[in-house]
Every structure is written in structure tokens, then in C-alpha cells.
Design an enzyme around this catalytic site. Structure first.
Site, short mmCIF file in Angstrom:
data_model
loop_
_atom_site.label_atom_id
_atom_site.label_comp_id
_atom_site.label_asym_id
_atom_site.label_seq_id
_atom_site.Cartn_x
_atom_site.Cartn_y
_atom_site.Cartn_z
N CYS A 67 5.02 -61.21 -1.47
CA CYS A 67 6.07 -61.87 -2.25
C CYS A 67 6.37 -63.25 -1.66
O CYS A 67 6.61 -63.37 -0.45
CB CYS A 67 7.34 -61.02 -2.21
SG CYS A 67 8.73 -61.82 -2.97
N CYS A 73 14.74 -64.28 0.68
CA CYS A 73 15.53 -63.31 -0.09
C CYS A 73 15.90 -62.17 0.86
O CYS A 73 15.10 -61.77 1.69
CB CYS A 73 14.66 -62.78 -1.23
SG CYS A 73 15.32 -61.33 -2.04
N CYS A 76 14.04 -57.52 1.06
CA CYS A 76 12.99 -56.78 1.75
C CYS A 76 12.89 -57.20 3.22
O CYS A 76 13.12 -58.36 3.54
CB CYS A 76 11.63 -57.05 1.11
SG CYS A 76 11.46 -56.37 -0.54
N CYS A 154 10.71 -59.89 -9.08
CA CYS A 154 10.95 -59.15 -7.83
C CYS A 154 9.95 -58.00 -7.79
O CYS A 154 9.93 -57.17 -8.70
CB CYS A 154 12.39 -58.63 -7.82
SG CYS A 154 12.66 -57.42 -6.52
N ASP A 345 39.76 -33.67 0.23
CA ASP A 345 40.85 -33.03 -0.51
C ASP A 345 40.42 -31.68 -1.08
O ASP A 345 41.20 -30.73 -1.10
CB ASP A 345 41.34 -33.95 -1.64
CG ASP A 345 42.24 -35.04 -1.09
OD1 ASP A 345 42.74 -34.87 0.04
OD2 ASP A 345 42.40 -36.07 -1.77
N CYS A 388 21.66 -41.49 3.39
CA CYS A 388 21.07 -42.82 3.22
C CYS A 388 21.40 -43.70 4.42
O CYS A 388 21.19 -44.90 4.38
CB CYS A 388 21.55 -43.47 1.91
SG CYS A 388 23.34 -43.61 1.82
#
Ligand SMILES: C[S@@+](CC[C@H](N)C(=O)[O-])C[C@H]1O[C@@H](n2cnc3c(N)ncnc32)[C@H](O)[C@@H]1O
Length: 436
Positions: A67, A73, A76, A154, A345, A388
């Protein structure tokens, strides 16, 4: 002043770590064992953050990043590393994070599930900003900044979403998006139908005109939601449908759904698998209860409902719970109870003891000790934790292992190749046995 560095390893976040004159140095776009010329950019908490100037001796694992935007950017971090080795590197980062933060020495194998390395993202949030010459541009944020980086294509986005990005980049569209700060795109499982959400301070009349035009002219767009402050208006179809395996999920604007399209069936199977249900119920007459505590629109809830007598799905966002209830109804799964509440909760009021399985799939912040304390008190027999974020997973597993649970397996699902993101699944059982 430039200096030479031979990094020792990759760490969570995408940087490589090395040492220079007794100091820890972090450098992006570098690999372990290679010789680089780097330059210090800043020092924070005693750690030097450097940028690579030249690769003096490249690692055999290095490849040319395909890329042209790589490095500028912020999307990545690993395009310079062979894709098959990215997954291996992530497994080692996961193993080390478990050891460093959770004091968990996991020496067994970590099975790796690798996605296709390109065109996998079915969801994205494009930022909109005004350039100094007045033109509006679309793109992502630059590395470590809130400066917008405009781009035409992209390589990790699905083909359908790239087509829309290309169309939106035209001056005609960008001129119309005044007031819009963010455009979210979500494509379905076939990458054919797309839901758009526009966020910002669009003029309401103009917003409706733009939404209708997007529906008429942008390929694949079937739904456009306009979110201004607290108000949400939807034009076209009210929700997108996404199929995974035997199940179809309604996803309304504002509901959470996974952002990578290739490994979902494998993840769902691993979390909800037949063997875990069978192992839990050697006697088939027993009532089996599963809790899905960060349930979204029910990605795991629906398959669990085929295997357990009852599934309670808990989700903090009311819009997602409404989708979840509709998704259960559409599959005639009457044994699902959808509850809008935070996990904490819900657990505070939960009176039944010993659920057979609890699925945890929290956001990056993890579950946290407050909620884990309540969870441990209700003595689930098994816990499947989808994470994650390795650091919060390590913290939470550390707590669970210290409070009666045993780690049975850790798997890595490389949903986001080229990036530092690490998704994993940890399976735990209660130490005092799993029989009823
Ligand atoms: C990583 S997503 C997982 C959703 C679902 N399991 C899936 O795979 O599609 C986390 C979900 O937890 C919800 N959530 C965030 N904080 C929560 C909390 N404290 N209690 C319950 N749900 C929460 C979010 O709205 C989101 O839907």
C-alpha cells in the site's frame, strides 16, 4: 541524532522493541533481528519512541508493503511482514502479554486462525475534513494524530466498500457533505448491500436529500442513517441483514457488529461448539443454561440457543438488544431472554447459580474486576472469553485463575491482518469439576 538499532521483538501496538545505551526504544515498521538506522522522536516515561530512517540489514521475513500509504495512514502496522508470520508474531505477543500482565505461563499451543490478508473489512469509519483550499476530503487519521489522511483506496477494505469510497471521493459528493464529520459503512456477508451512517451536524433538510441521493446513486447502498446529536433518522431499509452459518442477523444503525468478514463462522463455532455443550451435559435431561454477557445482536446467542435449554443474552445498548430479540424471534428461538443492562448490573441481580456456560465478549476495556467478582460468585462451570485486547484479557484471566478457574485453551483469530489488533478466545473451566 540517528543511531543503529537491532530490535529484539514485536510488541502489542505494532512497534518493535530494542535497547540503545541502556534505554528501551520503540520503533514502528521494523522487525526483530534486523539492523536499522533510527532517529529518536520523543521520550515518554523513559521510553524512546523512534522512527526508522533506513533498513541496513533486512530481516528475511520482511516484504515490500503493497500500500502506498503505509507508514502515513494510521490503519496498518504490519504490511512489511509476511502475512503468515504476522499471525505467529501475534500469538507470541499474546503469550507474552498473558505472562507479563496476568502472570499466566501458557506454554501450550495457541491454535492460529488466519483470515485472507486483504479486502477483509466489512465495516469502516471514514473521517471527513475540510482542506486548507476549502475542499472536503475523506480518509483515515494519520499515524498517532488527528490529522486526516485522504486516500482513494484501502487494501484491507472489502471491494464493495472500496467502490463506495472511490465514489464518495469525487468532488461532487464531497462538496455536498458539509457538516458531516464521519461516514460509517457496513457491508453485508456478500459484500453487496451496504448500510451508511452519516454523523455530524448536517442540516436536516439537506441530510434527507443527501441520504436519498446516496440510496439512488451509490452502488449497493440500501440504508442511510443520519445521526445528528441524539437524533437518528433512517432512510431506505431500516436495517442490514448479515448471514453467518445458518443464522441471519438484523443489524440496525447503532448496533454493534463484527468488522471483519472472513473468520466469523470459525469464531462462532469455537465459542458455541457442540463439544462444549455435550461435555457439560453428559445426562441429556438436565436443564442447561448459558449466559451471553456482551451479546450485541446475538452473534453467539442464536447458535447457543440451539444447544442450551435457556440462553440469557445481556447487552448494554438497547438498540442491539432490540435486534437480538428480533433475531431470536425470526429463528423461532423462544428459549432466548434478551436483557438490556450492563454485565455488572445484570450480575448484581442474577439469582440463579452455576450457569453451564458464560460467554464474555467485552469491548477493549475488558470485563473488569467488579463484574468478575460477581461472575465468580455465581459459579459458572465454563467461561468462554472472546477478547479484542490482550492486556485486559490478561488482567481478567489473572483474576479468574486466582478465583477457582483453570485455563483450558487459548486460540488466536487473526481477524485484522496488516494491523496490530489481536482477537483471541480463552476457554476456562471451574477447578472443582464440571459434572453436575
Ligand atoms: C465486542 S462487542 C461483542 C458483541 C457480540 N458478542 C458480537 O460478537 O457481535 C461488545 C458488546 O458489548 C456491549 N457492551 C459494552 N459495554 C457493556 C457492558 N458493560 N455490559 C454489557 N454489554 C456491554 C457493546 O454494546 C457491544 O455490543
Amino acid at each position: 541524532m540517528p543511531f543503529e538499532l537491532i530490535p529484539q521483538k514485536l510488541i502489542y501496538g505494532g512497534d518493535a522493541l530494542g535497547h540503545y545505551q541502556g534505554r528501551t526504544v520503540l520503533v514502528p515498521r521494523a522487525l526483530a533481528g534486523e539492523r536499522l538506522e533510527v532517529e529518536a522522536m520523543r521520550t515518554a516515561k523513559g521510553v524512546v519512541h523512534a522512527r526508522p530512517r533506513r533498513v541496513l540489514e533486512a530481516s528475511p521475513d520482511r516484504v515490500e508493503p503493497p500500500c502506498p500509504y503505509f507508514g502515513r495512514c494510521g490503519g496498518c502496522q504490519y504490511q512489511h511482514l509476511k502475512p503468515e508470520l504476522q499471525t505467529v508474531a501475534k500469538a507470541e505477543i499474546l503469550r507474552e502479554t498473558l505472562r507479563r500482565i496476568g502472570h499466566i505461563h501458557w506454554d501450550s499451543e495457541i491454535p492460529l486462525h488466519a483470515a485472507h490478508p486483504w479486502n477483509y473489512r466489512n465495516q469502516t469509519q471514514l473521517k471527513v475534513a475540510r482542506q486548507p483550499d476549502g475542499r472536503l476530503v475523506l480518509g483515515f487519521f494519520e499515524h498517532e494524530s488527528h490529522r486526516l489522511f485522504p486516500l482513494d483506496v484501502c487494501l484491507i477494505l472489502s471491494p464493495g466498500l472500496n467502490a463506495i469510497l472511490g465514489e464518495l471521493r469525487s468532488t461532487e459528493w464531497s462538496a455536498r457533505l458539509v457538516g458531516c464529520q464521519e461516514i460509517e459503512l457496513l457491508a453485508d456477508h456478500q459484500d453487496e448491500r451496504v448500510a451508511v451512517t452519516l454523523r455530524g451536524s448536517l442540516n436536516p433538510n439537506e441530510a434527507e436529500a443527501i441520504a436519498r441521493e446516496m440510496l439512488a446513486r451509490l452502488s449497493g447502498v440500501v440504508s442511510v442513517a443520519v445521526e445528528t446529536g441524539r437524533e437518528l433518522r433512517v432512510f431506505g431499509e431500516a436495517a442490514l441483514n448479515y448471514s453467518v452459518g445458518d443464522f441471519r442477523y438484523r443489524i440496525s444503525p447503532g448496533s454493534f457488529f463484527q468488522a471483519s468478514r472472513f473468520l466469523l463462522p470459525e469464531l462462532v463455532a469455537a465459542v458455541t461448539s457442540e463439544e462444549s455443550a455435550a461435555a457439560l451435559a453428559p445426562d441429556s435431561d438436565r436443564q442447561m443454561l448459558a449466559l451471553d454477557l456482551f451479546a450485541g445482536v446475538g452473534l453467539f446467542t442464536l447458535p447457543l440457543a440451539r444447544r442450551f435449554t435457556q440462553v440469557v443474552a445481556v447487552e448494554a445498548a438497547a438498540i442491539s438488544t432490540a435486534d437480538l430479540a428480533a433475531n431470536a424471534e425470526a429463528h423461532a428461538l423462544r428459549n432466548v431472554r434478551a436483557v438490556t443492562a450492563t454485565a455488572f448490573d445484570f450480575l448484581r441481580r442474577f439469582a440463579q447459580s452455576a450457569p453451564d456456560l458464560v460467554v464474555l465478549d467485552p469491548p477493549r476495556a475488558g470485563v473488569g474486576v467488579r463484574a468478575l467478582k460477581l461472575l465468580v460468585a455465581c459459579r459458572p462451570r465454563r467461561i468462554h472469553y472472546v477478547s479484542c485486547s490482550p492486556p485486559t484479557l490478561a488482567r481478567d484471566l489473572g483474576y479468574l485463575l486466582a478465583h477457582g478457574y483453570e485455563l483450558q485453551g487459548v486460540e488466536l483469530f487473526d481477524f485484522f491482518p496488516q494491523t496490530f489488533h489481536i482477537e483471541s478466545l480463552a476457554k476456562l473451566t471451574r477447578r472443582d469439576g464440571t459434572s453436575p
